[in-house]
Design an enzyme around this catalytic site. Structure first.
Site: not given
Lengths: 997, 492
Positions: A249, A115, A242, A146
């Site tokens: 952002f 997720h 970035e 994860n």
């Protein structure tokens, strides 16, 4: 497997409704910081498609098949008790033409469905939580990432929110190396996340962000081995992310605030450490000219500089500016600078210096080659020059065409033959000039045939095309002849080629083959190749627990197989994938399934046990037969553990088909229980339940989680797999251990033969032999009397005195009964009985009172409807040695449903006194108690017991009485039903076993 | 773009050099030269044609989009790696350091460590200089430990001190613990201090999933500083999942500070989902302060979902003071599913401070589902700080949802409220469209609102794009004095 469209539609409707209920401006709340990639919700934006949901916003990339970024807002009010969704969802809201990642697309990849917006951040409602399970919110995450460090940071964010903050989060993948999982979903090198922490207050969080706002940015390698690394080890800046991603952002923040936030480092480097403010720029300069690199850095106190080229520090290059003059080809390379002060250091990016105006020059010329005919020859040249060089190889001064390597730095000639022998050179050109290399000769020596590669064994299925191939080289032309067992094959047209094809192979084609290869210089024969045409057994149905469904092997005519788990609290749910099965050598995947285990005795009561369960359903007119099952298992308990495998055939009660010990102390072991095949009825489901429970020993140390992995089931399908099944399910033996004294303690055993044909039965009364088996206080000379009605039809005292004693011994042996000693005082009757009810009475006879065993064996062949259907034993029941024990054996190959009763209070209605007031009935498989009852009306199937009693002709128990009973379906094997008194109560009891349809 | 050309050139040279290396006479290969083969004495190694891989690598480097570049570079480098490891290594050496280099570096060492661990370790020791690169040691020792933890331990000798070693230790211990917890723990505990902390922390973080109580015991005797805090917190978190009552008993024993506070919140939340009374009993044991206040808020989150009336009654009955104010503010956000009831409850609170805290919260929370109604309600409140905060809070959500509607609503407000409201939304509006925002600001009826909105919008624009803002200001039809004020840094 595609998620059923109707169900998806339902889910979407639910989620839409949830959107209205949750927050009408939820979608904009989730992207308060801005849209980092200017994603739009237009179908043509295939690599930057905006999906805005009340729960999160994301940019989806149809090329990588995953989100570019996901943005959401987290507060303590988002975290509730809805729990985790049992399902993932294919995202059918994607525009037409987009690939919809399937919920199974990650299966077998070794990566988790990770997720981005975590499930745990959306648990106020089920709908909110389910929204996080769309596959558009997933990326392939290494399990260690994860489930370890990434999960820890997710938890950290929730913890921060719980401490009175709103957390604005953006997350995504980066650093692709081009790899994908099998379904084409890209594997990122890193997972990153930016969390902006805003104390709760009035108005939107974005309106309260200032330059002082806390920002945590992390960038975690998506690799193995990071499971227990603290997330703090991966802190970076939003600015770095970035740079990595190309996104911008904080576009909804004032520029000054955004700039400050981009540079923030959680935990902060010391103020004053060097920081590069202006990076050096790449340079291009002509040979003989000059080039200058410069850097601007800030930091406290004196800064020092060191420039490097290609990782080599340059002497005297220790200022903010590096100037190179009189450039030569040797100056080309990658330059960077490291800036230091007493507080730390910073490295600039590496930038290139390109020198132009360099004509081609040969660094290494091609060299002569000699190869044998049929092999490959390669010439290579190394050259320098700028701008870009082009190559043209020539053979004897003529440019080569038709060979794709002829315009590269390395020329390769495959299958070189005599005609290829020549001088080769290469012309190298750029815009400045041209150079031709020296010529290199290729010599091709003639060669007899030789085998380059060949398999030694080939296995093929009957009916398929079997193919055998040998690769050979040598001077052309080569001729081929395949042989079987040394005899040339003539009927097969492919037998004179390098590849032999045998269409529709049969077992007769199995054998040893070889290939004779010949040319003008000689001949060679390949090593023998064994061809084995054999039936390849079907692959097992295999779960590796990356999903709840089988990973492979489910035949087309069988459906189902989704594994559910029930935990200690009675919650049943489709299992979820979890951690790597580390330490288990049999592991095939990266996940396994876990469940909390029962503390205490195993039983089937809701909330009383923990199990994994799956159901297999054969198609119409089909049956299935499960012949084997294996699984890896691990228990965290420190005490003894056990497993029990039950099969539920159709609507029958669960049948115990196997049980055994389960390793504790977190040790993985492979378990392969043996059991007789479980065959379903036609088009009827069979459910398997695998329980974990405490084994013998101290139950107090058995609190456990247990896990399974690599569950495999061997099954076959077909029609009429169990012809004669009905007759094959039967009771073949009933026995009771009793204590006799004087009447009324005489033990009486009743049994019933059903059907319309006589049956050969063996009835035994064991006494002295029990003593030899270690039972103290056994009958010394039991007397056995067989009654039909009130008439004694046979009697025996001392089996060896019977006229058919030899037959009795043989019958005992064939039925598996333990042998009586020759001449012992044990008694036995072997006789053929017509259908009907009988009683066998065992008493102390002329000997002493004590413990005896009365047994009835069905010795006839299995015939439908001709069964031994009931045994009942009336005897004294107490505790310890006085426990009333009945044994029963389920014969055949299929589970049998039986009713077992222990009557105590109910006997008073028959004018018996001294009855057992509170009988407890316990059924054992081996030493393992599998069912227990002390009060039939308290059982969940009391109604079924009442009905079954009526059907079998058993007298009825009074409603609410303390008599005990159970209906169980038992796999073939031996069982004991033990009757004891609750507490210390003792008395007369009747134990009964009835066969049920 | 041009600067990447040299890399292509260098890579080409490196690849050709690699091919040349392969062409040097080499001992006959047993594999390629079967016994009896006439080719046995020849240089039978066949250098591959790597031009396609070279071209792909060169093309990848020139891509501007970092995501596309890393993808293409990874594919090209992987293809090269599969064809010729040595050529790939040469190509890596001339790649510019940075993200692209790291991508190739990982691919190369990941492939190498599976077939030649010692060379992989030697190469890593030579090349690893950054944190990103040091992560390769996680991969190495995860693999090594899965194969054989004891052998993996022996390979630690080849790992340099620092982050590389820390990563290796963490991966090794983590894998080992899951396979054989006692052995892994015993090994970690006997390490020298510099290695012991990361190894033991990893072991205990892993063990916390299995036996959090043991971890709490071991951590306090074996770890210190951040490692201790991290380990204790995770262990308490895990214990809270299975036995919140046991975790509750441990919280007061934890070192005071942020970790203890957060542990208290975890426990309070877990207890509250099962038994509100037990959760309230728990926080009663906590000393007054932020931990207690925050813990109560976490309890209220669960409680309000199950029994909002009881939660509201409880908060209303708290002793007046900051704790009640905080609880009232938090609970108000949870009761706002029924705005009328929430407002009635807030108005019934006994102190002004609690009432105001609750009303302000209600305005913002309500605005998350119905910003128009929330804003309208706030605009009707008696003038004062509470009304202002409630109004501006609700408006900020309305702007998110529907900027035009919010803007139009502000234009209709009375002068005083309009001034506050316009100044509060102008920066938000100007963030996306400063020109339109400034035009709108100048249409406001109230002069004070006009000035406040223009000043706020201009300040945001100036922050984002000073030059454009100045040009606009120079040309704007505004009073000179006002323009000068806007030009003053103090106005921004």
């Amino acid at each position: 497997m595609t998620f059923p469209r109707r169900l998806v539609w339902c889910v979407l409707v639910v989620l839409q409704f949830a959107a209205a209920a949750r927050a009408t401006i939820g979608t904009t709340l989730q992207s308060q910081l801005g849209n980092p990639s200017s994603a739009t919700a237009v179908a043509t934006a295939t690599t930057n498609y905006l999906i805005a949901r009340p729960q999160y916003a994301l940019s989806y990339n149809n090329t990588t098949r995953e989100p570019n970024w996901v943005s959401w807002n987290l507060t303590t009010a988002d975290v509730g008790t809805s729990g985790r969704s049992a399902n993932f969802f294919q995202d059918t809201t994607l525009p037409a033409g987009f690939y919809q990642v399937l919920t199974t697309d990650y299966s077998g990849s070794g990566y988790d469905r990770g997720h981005m917006c975590p499930s745990g951040d959306r648990t106020i409602t089920d709908a909110d939580n389910e929204a996080t399970f769309f596959m558009t919110n997933m990326i392939p995450q290494a399990p260690d990432n994860n489930q370890g460090v990434w999960a820890n940071f997710e938890s950290e964010c929730r913890s921060i929110a719980a401490a009175g903050n709103e957390v604005l989060i953006i997350s995504g993948p980066s650093g692709y190396a081009g790899a994908t999982i099998a379904s084409g979903v890209a594997i990122a090198g890193y997972t990153w996340k930016i969390a902006v922490v805003v104390p709760v207050g009035s108005g939107t969080a974005v309106s309260r962000i200032t330059s002082a706002t806390r920002v945590i940015a992390i960038k975690i390698p998506n690799i193995a081995g990071v499971r227990s690394t603290p997330w703090q080890n991966y802190i970076t800046t939003a600015g770095q992310i970035e740079t990595d991603t190309g996104y911008t952002f904080f576009t909804e923040l004032p520029a000054s605030v955004a700039t400050a936030l981009r540079a923030k480092i959680e935990g902060a480097a010391p103020v004053g450490s060097p920081s590069i403010t202006t990076q050096p720029a790449a340079q291009t300069a002509a040979v003989g000219g000059s080039a200058t690199f410069s850097v601007t850095a800030s930091g406290d106190a004196t800064l020092t500089y060191q420039w490097s080229r290609d990782d080599v520090a340059l002497p005297s290059a220790q200022s903010a500016t590096l100037t190179l003059s009189s450039l030569t080809a040797a100056d080309a390379g990658n330059y960077f600078v490291i800036v230091k002060n007493s507080l730390g250091s910073a490295s600039s990016v590496a930038v290139s210096l390109t020198i132009t105006g360099l004509p081609p020059a040969i660094v290494t010329s091609p060299t002569a080659r000699t190869v044998t005919a049929g092999s490959s020859a390669t010439f290579a040249v190394v050259a320098s020059g700028s701008p870009t060089l082009t190559y043209q190889w020539r053979k004897a001064g003529v440019a080569l065409t038709g060979n794709t390597t002829a315009t590269t730095a390395a020329l390769t000639l495959t299958n070189a033959q005599a005609a290829d022998a020549a001088n080769y050179d290469v012309v190298i050109t750029n815009s400045i000039g041209s150079v031709t290399s020296a010529a290199a000769a290729l010599t091709v020596t003639p060669a007899a045939p030789s085998v380059t590669s060949a398999l030694t064994t080939q296995i093929s299925a009957p009916g398929a095309t079997a193919t055998l191939t040998v690769v050979a080289s040598g001077t052309a032309p080569l001729t081929y002849q395949w042989r079987k067992a040394g005899v040339a094959l003539t009927a097969n047209t492919s037998a004179t080629t390098a590849t032999l094809s045998i269409p529709g192979a049969t077992t007769a084609d199995s054998g040893s083959y070889d290939l004779v290869i010949t040319n003008a210089l000689g001949s060679t024969t390949s090593a023998a190749i064994t061809l084995n045409i054999t039936v390849i057994p079907p692959d097992p149905v295999l779960w590796d627990f990356t999903t709840a469904t089988p990973k492979s092997g489910l035949p087309a005519d069988v459906s189902g197989g989704t594994v559910v788990q029930r935990n200690n609290f009675g919650t049943t749910q489709t299992l979820t994938t979890v951690s790597v099965a580390s330490g288990y050598t049999g592991v095939s995947g990266t996940s396994n399934a876990g469940a909390a285990s029962r503390v205490g005795s195993l039983n089937l009561a809701e909330g009383g046990s923990a199990f994994f369960e799956f159901t297999l359903t054969p198609a119409a007119a089909r049956q299935l037969s499960v012949t084997g099952l294996s699984f890896g298992a691990r228990s965290t308990a420190t005490g003894p553990q056990a497993y029990a495998l039950f099969a539920v055939n159709g609507t029958a009660e669960p049948a115990l088909i196997a049980s055994g010990p389960l390793a504790n102390n977190s040790v993985w072991t492979r378990i392969t229980p043996t059991f007789l095949p479980v065959v379903s009825d036609t088009a009827t489901s069979v459910t398997f339940r695998l329980y974990g429970c405490n084994g013998a020993g101290n139950a107090g140390v058995n609190t456990a989680n247990w896990r399974i992995d690599d569950l495999a089931v061997q099954l076959t399908t077909g029609t009429a797999l169990i012809a004669g099944a009905t007759k094959d399910r039967r009771l073949t033996n009933l026995s009771s251990r009793v204590r006799t004294a004087n009447a009324p303690d005489v033990a009486i055993a009743g049994f019933t033969i059903a059907g319309n044909a006589s049956k050969l039965v063996l009835i035994r009364a064991a006494g002295p032999t029990l003593g030899a088996l270690g039972v103290s206080g056994s009958l010394s000379a039991p007397k056995l009397e067989l009654f039909r009605g009130s008439s004694v039809i046979e009697t025996n005292t001392g089996w060896s005195t019977a006229a058919n004693s030899a037959a009795i011994a043989a019958a005992a042996s064939s039925s598996g009964a333990f042998a009586f000693a020759a001449g012992s005082a044990d008694s036995a009757i072997l006789t053929t009985l017509a259908p009907g009810g009988y009683t066998a009475q065992i008493s102390s006879g002329m000997g002493s009172a004590g413990v005896g065993l009365i047994e009835v064996y069905d010795l006839s062949a299995a015939t439908a409807g001709q069964n031994l259907v009931n045994l009942s034993t009336r005897a004294f029941a107490g505790t310890g040695n006085e426990t009333l024990i009945s044994g029963l054996i389920i014969g055949g190959t299929l589970p049998k449903r039986v009713l077992i009763r222990a009557a105590g209070p109910a006997l008073a209605a028959f004018n018996l006194t001294g009855v057992l007031a509170r009988p407890q009935l316990t059924l054992f498989s081996g030493n393992t108690p599998v069912f227990v009852n002390a009060g039939w009306s308290t059982s969940t199937d009391a109604a079924a017991i009442s009905t079954a009693s009526a059907q079998t002709g058993a007298f009825a128990f009074a409603a609410g009485s303390a008599d005990a009973a159970m209906i169980v379906t038992l796999a073939p094997g031996a069982y004991t039903a033990q009757v004891t008194g609750v507490g210390t109560t003792t008395g007369l009891a009747l134990v009964e076993v009835y066969e049920l349809p | 773009m041009k600067r990447r050309g040299i890399f292509a050139l260098l890579i080409a040279a490196a690849l050709v050099a690699a091919a040349a290396l392969l062409l040097r006479p080499s001992p006959p290969s047993a594999v390629l030269s079967p016994p009896g083969s006439a080719a046995g004495s020849m240089a039978v190694v066949r250098p591959a044609d790597l031009s396609a891989e070279h071209a792909a690598l060169a093309a990848a480097i020139q891509l501007a989009d970092p995501r596309a570049r890393s993808r293409a570079l990874g594919q090209a480098f992987q293809a090269l790696l599969e064809r010729d490891f040595e050529a790939a290594l040469l190509a890596l050496r001339v790649l510019p350091r940075g993200a692209d280099y790291d991508t190739a570096f990982f691919l190369l060492l990941d492939a190498l460590h599976r077939r030649d661990p010692d060379r992989a370790l030697a190469l890593a020791r030579e090349r690893v200089t950054t944190r990103e690169q040091a992560a390769i040691y996680n991969v190495f020792f995860d693999t090594f430990a899965r194969e054989n933890p004891v052998t993996a331990v022996s390979r630690l000798a080849l790992v340099p001190a620092g982050l590389a070693r820390e990563n290796a230790l963490r991966a090794l211990t983590s894998v080992w613990l899951r396979a054989d917890a006692p052995a892994a723990l015993a090994w970690a505990q006997q390490l020298p201090p510099v290695d012991r902390t990361p190894a033991l922390e990893s072991a205990l973080l892993e063990l916390a999933h299995i036996d959090p109580l043991q971890v709490i015991e071991l951590a306090q005797t074996s770890l210190s500083g951040p490692a201790l805090e991290r380990t204790l917190f995770l262990a308490v978190q895990k214990l809270t999942l299975t036995d919140p009552a046991a975790a509750a008993a441990l919280v007061p024993l934890l070192p005071a500070g942020d970790m203890q506070t957060r542990a208290a919140l975890e426990v309070a939340r877990a207890l509250a989902t099962k038994n509100t009374a037990a959760a309230l009993d728990f926080i009663a044991q906590l000393p007054p302060g932020s931990a207690s206040t925050l813990a109560l808020n976490n309890i209220l989150t669960s409680w309000a979902a199950a029994a909002p009336a009881a939660a509201a009654q409880y908060v209303a009955a708290l002793l007046p003071g900051p704790a009640q104010d905080a609880a009232a503010a938090h609970l108000a956000t949870l009761l706002v599913l029924e705005p009328a009831n929430a407002l009635a409850w807030a108005q019934s609170l006994s102190t002004a401070a609690a009432r105001e805290a609750a009303l302000v919260s209600i305005a913002s929370a309500w605005a998350q589902t119905d910003p128009a109604s929330a804003t309208r309600w706030a605009s009707t409140q008696p003038a004062g700080a509470t009304a202002t905060t409630a109004l501006t809070g609700a408006l900020s959500y309305w702007v998110l949802a529907d900027a035009v509607a919010a803007r139009d609503f502000v234009a209709l407000l009375p002068a005083a409220a309009q001034t506050v409201a316009a100044a509060s939304i102008a920066p938000q509006l100007a963030q996306r469209d400063p020109v339109a925002t400034l035009a709108w600001a100048q249409t406001l009826a109230a002069p004070a609102a006009r000035e406040a909105a223009v000043a706020a919008a201009y300040a945001r624009w100036f922050d984002n794009a000073a030059a454009a803002a100045r040009i606009w200001l120079d040309a704007a039809h505004l009073p000179i004095e006002f323009k000068n004020r806007l030009r003053s840094p103090a106005a921004r």
